[in-house]
Design a protein around this motif. Sequence first.
Motif, short mmCIF file in Angstrom:
data_model
loop_
_atom_site.label_atom_id
_atom_site.label_comp_id
_atom_site.label_asym_id
_atom_site.label_seq_id
_atom_site.Cartn_x
_atom_site.Cartn_y
_atom_site.Cartn_z
N SER A 198 0.69 -1.27 -0.13
CA SER A 198 0.01 -0.11 0.09
C SER A 198 0.85 1.00 0.10
N GLU A 199 0.08 2.46 -0.52
CA GLU A 199 0.84 3.60 -0.07
C GLU A 199 0.64 4.14 0.84
N ARG A 200 1.39 4.64 2.07
CA ARG A 200 0.87 5.07 3.14
C ARG A 200 0.36 6.55 3.07
N PRO A 201 -0.78 6.88 3.79
CA PRO A 201 -1.57 8.49 3.37
C PRO A 201 -0.59 9.48 3.86
N GLU A 202 -0.96 10.47 3.53
CA GLU A 202 -0.21 11.73 3.62
C GLU A 202 0.44 11.95 5.12
N TRP A 203 -0.61 11.62 6.12
CA TRP A 203 -0.38 11.88 7.53
C TRP A 203 0.40 10.74 8.21
N ASP A 204 0.67 9.80 7.42
CA ASP A 204 1.40 8.61 8.01
C ASP A 204 2.76 8.25 7.15
N ARG A 205 3.27 9.27 6.55
CA ARG A 205 4.43 8.91 5.80
C ARG A 205 5.88 9.10 6.63
N PHE A 206 6.74 8.45 6.08
CA PHE A 206 7.99 8.63 7.00
C PHE A 206 8.41 10.15 6.77
N ALA A 207 9.05 10.36 7.89
CA ALA A 207 9.50 11.94 8.16
C ALA A 207 10.30 12.23 7.02
N GLY A 208 10.11 13.22 6.11
CA GLY A 208 10.76 13.91 5.31
C GLY A 208 10.66 13.23 3.67
N ALA A 209 9.74 12.25 3.78
CA ALA A 209 9.46 11.47 2.50
C ALA A 209 8.32 12.13 1.55
N GLU A 210 8.35 12.15 0.33
CA GLU A 210 7.21 12.51 -0.41
C GLU A 210 6.18 11.38 -0.68
N HIS A 211 6.55 10.27 -0.84
CA HIS A 211 6.06 8.91 -0.74
C HIS A 211 6.26 8.04 -0.04
N THR A 212 5.82 7.30 0.57
CA THR A 212 6.09 5.92 1.47
C THR A 212 5.08 4.74 0.93
N TYR A 213 5.84 3.61 0.75
CA TYR A 213 4.92 2.69 0.09
C TYR A 213 5.54 1.42 1.45
N ALA A 214 4.47 0.74 1.80
CA ALA A 214 4.54 -0.30 2.84
C ALA A 214 4.16 -1.54 2.64
N PHE A 215 4.87 -2.58 2.99
CA PHE A 215 4.28 -4.18 2.93
C PHE A 215 3.86 -4.28 4.37
N ASP A 216 2.87 -5.03 4.30
CA ASP A 216 2.27 -5.31 5.75
C ASP A 216 1.67 -6.73 5.35
N THR A 217 1.85 -7.58 6.53
CA THR A 217 1.48 -9.21 6.56
C THR A 217 0.61 -9.14 7.89
N LEU A 218 0.05 -10.26 7.99
CA LEU A 218 -1.08 -10.50 9.18
C LEU A 218 -0.22 -11.65 9.97
N MET A 219 -0.36 -11.39 11.31
CA MET A 219 0.11 -12.41 12.04
C MET A 219 -0.98 -13.33 12.52
N PRO A 220 -0.96 -14.58 13.06
CA PRO A 220 -1.87 -15.60 13.31
C PRO A 220 -3.05 -14.82 14.11
N ASP A 221 -2.92 -13.95 15.05
CA ASP A 221 -3.97 -13.41 15.64
C ASP A 221 -4.68 -12.38 14.88
N GLY A 222 -4.52 -12.16 13.72
CA GLY A 222 -5.32 -11.21 12.87
C GLY A 222 -4.72 -9.77 12.82
N ARG A 223 -3.83 -9.58 13.62
CA ARG A 223 -3.22 -7.98 13.50
C ARG A 223 -2.13 -8.16 12.49
N ALA A 224 -2.12 -6.84 12.02
CA ALA A 224 -1.34 -6.47 10.92
C ALA A 224 0.05 -6.20 11.27
N LEU A 225 1.30 -6.52 10.57
CA LEU A 225 2.42 -6.14 10.87
C LEU A 225 3.28 -5.52 9.63
N GLN A 226 3.80 -4.34 9.85
CA GLN A 226 4.47 -3.68 8.99
C GLN A 226 5.90 -4.34 8.68
#
Length: 481
Positions: A198-226
């Motif tokens: 996913s592309e991270r939204p504007e309010w949750d980009r890396f400090a100083g980045a114009e665009h941030t793209y993130a890979f997320d997976t799911l742990m067995p309990d259903g919580r997402a992990l970047q």
Amino acid sequence: MQIPKEKWKNNFSEWFDNVIFQAEIYDYGRYPIKGMGVWMPYGFKIRQNVINIIRKFLDETGHEEVLFPLLIPEYLLRKESEHIKGFEGEVYWVTKGGEEDLDIRLALRPTSEVAITYMESLWIKSYKELPKKYYQIVSIFRYETKATRPMIRLREVTTFKEAHTLHVSYEDAERQVKEAIEIYKKIFDTLGIPYILSERPEWDRFAGAEHTYAFDTLMPDGRALQIGTVHHLGQHFTKALDYKIQKADGSLDYPYQTSYGISDRVIAVSIAVNGDDHGPVLNPIIAPIKVVIIPIPAKTDEDNKKVENYCKEIQEKLSLAGISTVIDSDKEKTPGEKFYYWEMKGVPLRIEIGLREVNNETVTIKRRDTLEAKIIKKDELIKTVNELLSSLSEDLKKKAWDFFNSRIFYTNDVNEAKKILENRGGIIEVPWCGDNSCGLKIEEELNARVLGYPIDAKKTSDPCIICKKPSTNVLRVAKTY
């Protein structure tokens, strides 16, 4: 035989904490500093195998490995005010050298954009030297104030791979972002880790980045992990350090940058993604030991000697074929105790050898994931073991992706989204108009975190879940670590 997965699915945090300690992977919580753990020998080998995979894909694409100092002077870190603002509450500061107060405060590296940009400004002066691609695998330190978790949320991240690249144009940096995304896909695919990009939204980009793209997976309990991020930094840091290069037309301009990182989390997921109530099931590609041989005791010393010699013969054949193998010859433990121990360590294949196997010149092989037994002739050993390791690896990947895909949901109803997140976990996709205020409201309403939106927009006829205006994409939301 189907091994139960109740603890793995329903009490994952406890399962993970127990597994990494009992399998002698990672000792966490006993070192006398919060948020820091110790890699034990077996875990260190798993870590090495993961790092080797990461290095392979970076080296193959022209990345050069470097090693920067751990300390960054405060004045340099503060050159980029937005960047330091993003990390300000998390920086560890060194203020003394022995008994003397230091002239300047030194930061334990939280990340390296500013430090590497500074050195690039001394090394690289012309467009002819670009693009340049550096990476390092180091410790970073962040004063994490939330509840810490072994390998997942730490104050010392001991396996931080950060790549930093330098380019003559925005377009070339953009091309590098795409290359980085493809490299990460190959790394995660090799490790058998399912993911969503996913592309991270504007309010949750890396400090100083114009665009941030993130890979997320799911742990067995259903919580997402970047598990990985890629940032297009534009000229942000080069402008902050007033660093220019000569372009082809003779003019001077600020070069463009990207950065991308992977941490200990990728090792945590590699261990956790294919578990059951007996422990982890390690993908053969990261397993330090591919095969464990368990001697089954005979009734006489003479027969036990035959079993012992046959076990050594089998081990030698496997080792010569490049298949890492150990014999558990501990005479004080029963075979059952040994089975439990090596299942907890996640070793992919187990070979059981008793007098029957010796007399028939066979071996009995069991897969760690299914405990399915196969009796084969000694002459078929190498071929069969390689086939089983390959099929086990592919089966693990498929199961992981099936589990992952079964936990991605779409809804246009806030209440249904809440219900899914509370009862089942997973990743929810909801229709979104593209407005930041609606995105932030979604986080608030669902008491979850927005992961971002697909790079290639997923159009839907449903209106925005918040403002009811036409949607332009979907927003992905999940409970996270």
